[in-house]
Write an enzyme that holds these catalytic residues in place. Structure first.
Site, mmCIF file in Angstrom:
data_model
loop_
_atom_site.group_PDB
_atom_site.id
_atom_site.type_symbol
_atom_site.label_atom_id
_atom_site.label_comp_id
_atom_site.label_asym_id
_atom_site.label_seq_id
_atom_site.Cartn_x
_atom_site.Cartn_y
_atom_site.Cartn_z
ATOM 1 N N THR A 73 -0.856 -12.845 -0.833
ATOM 2 C CA THR A 73 -1.890 -12.045 -0.187
ATOM 3 C C THR A 73 -2.600 -12.834 0.915
ATOM 4 O O THR A 73 -2.933 -13.997 0.737
ATOM 5 C CB THR A 73 -2.932 -11.593 -1.228
ATOM 6 O OG1 THR A 73 -2.271 -10.823 -2.233
ATOM 7 C CG2 THR A 73 -4.018 -10.748 -0.587
ATOM 8 N N ARG A 101 4.273 2.942 -7.080
ATOM 9 C CA ARG A 101 3.118 2.106 -7.394
ATOM 10 C C ARG A 101 2.370 1.756 -6.119
ATOM 11 O O ARG A 101 2.959 1.406 -5.116
ATOM 12 C CB ARG A 101 3.548 0.815 -8.083
ATOM 13 C CG ARG A 101 2.369 -0.117 -8.386
ATOM 14 C CD ARG A 101 2.840 -1.501 -8.806
ATOM 15 N NE ARG A 101 1.725 -2.347 -9.188
ATOM 16 C CZ ARG A 101 1.033 -3.120 -8.331
ATOM 17 N NH1 ARG A 101 1.328 -3.116 -7.051
ATOM 18 N NH2 ARG A 101 0.049 -3.869 -8.769
ATOM 19 N N GLY A 124 -4.731 -10.927 -6.366
ATOM 20 C CA GLY A 124 -4.466 -11.062 -7.802
ATOM 21 C C GLY A 124 -3.729 -9.867 -8.360
ATOM 22 O O GLY A 124 -2.982 -9.189 -7.653
ATOM 23 N N GLU A 125 -3.947 -9.592 -9.641
ATOM 24 C CA GLU A 125 -3.260 -8.497 -10.313
ATOM 25 C C GLU A 125 -3.928 -7.178 -9.942
ATOM 26 O O GLU A 125 -5.060 -6.894 -10.339
ATOM 27 C CB GLU A 125 -3.266 -8.725 -11.816
ATOM 28 C CG GLU A 125 -2.479 -9.970 -12.211
ATOM 29 C CD GLU A 125 -2.458 -10.212 -13.701
ATOM 30 O OE1 GLU A 125 -2.483 -9.223 -14.474
ATOM 31 O OE2 GLU A 125 -2.421 -11.375 -14.105
#
Length: 203
Positions: A73, A101, A124-125
């Site tokens: 990212t 998704r 992150g997640e």
């Protein structure tokens, strides 16, 4: 377009990426970084854990060689001299993710947010970031509780992330800079117009 070359989507399909996708499908696994090696019965993705320090220069983050984190990212949070804030976030996504998704980065308020109080960019997640609307929550804590930027960041990372690893960078309309994460490390940097620069990975 700012003079940038426009290419067809096929340009981004490479032999290496197709091979990694094949490995991910064979392992029936979602990979948080498609360069994580698949060997034996190792688990791939953010949950992978290793104590092997023999990778390159021996630097390991979240149990993985630090070299694999380079193209993840990319986010920024900025403020101008008038106090106007802006944020942007780009991500490579997940390898072998379910069709349809959507990650947190394109969801305003989840992975990216800017308002009169601050600008925030997350990494992150994605599922955990979306559930907590992490970026917007930082601004909300500032607005509704009167918290400073770092206090709001700390609260959101520690109290609002129900599960999963994530981190964020933020800047307030007054020029305060803050960051927070609940994993081993997060690549980050800061620069100001007066020449101050700072980079970091660990706490």
């Amino acid at each position: 377009m700012q003079g940038l070359e426009v290419v067809d989507n096929s340009y981004f399909i490479t032999e290496d990426n197709v091979g990694m996708l094949k490995l991910a499908k064979e392992a029936n696994s979602i990979l948080f970084d498609y360069r994580i090696p698949l060997s034996g019965s190792e688990t791939c993705g953010a949950q992978a854990v290793s104590s092997d320090n023999s990778h390159g220069n021996g630097m390991v983050m979240n149990g993985l060689p630090i070299s694999i984190y380079a193209p993840e990212t990319v986010g920024c949070a900025v403020v101008d001299s008038s106090g106007h804030t802006a944020a942007a976030t780009s991500t490579g996504g997940l390898m072998n993710k379910m069709t349809g998704r959507i990650g947190d980065s394109p969801l305003i308020g989840s992975g990216t947010y800017a308002c009169g109080a601050c600008a925030v960019s997350c990494t992150g997640e994605g599922e955990a970031i979306i559930r907590s609307t992490l970026a917007r929550d930082v601004a909300a804590v500032m607005e509704y509780r009167g918290a400073g930027l770092q206090e709001a960041v700390d609260y959101c990372v520690k109290e609002r992330l129900d599960e999963g690893f994530a981190g964020l960078i933020a800047v307030s309309s007054t020029g305060e800079v803050a960051y927070g994460f609940n994993c081993t490390g997060m690549f980050r940097g800061c620069a100001t117009e007066d020449g101050f620069m700072e980079v970091g990975i660990w706490e």
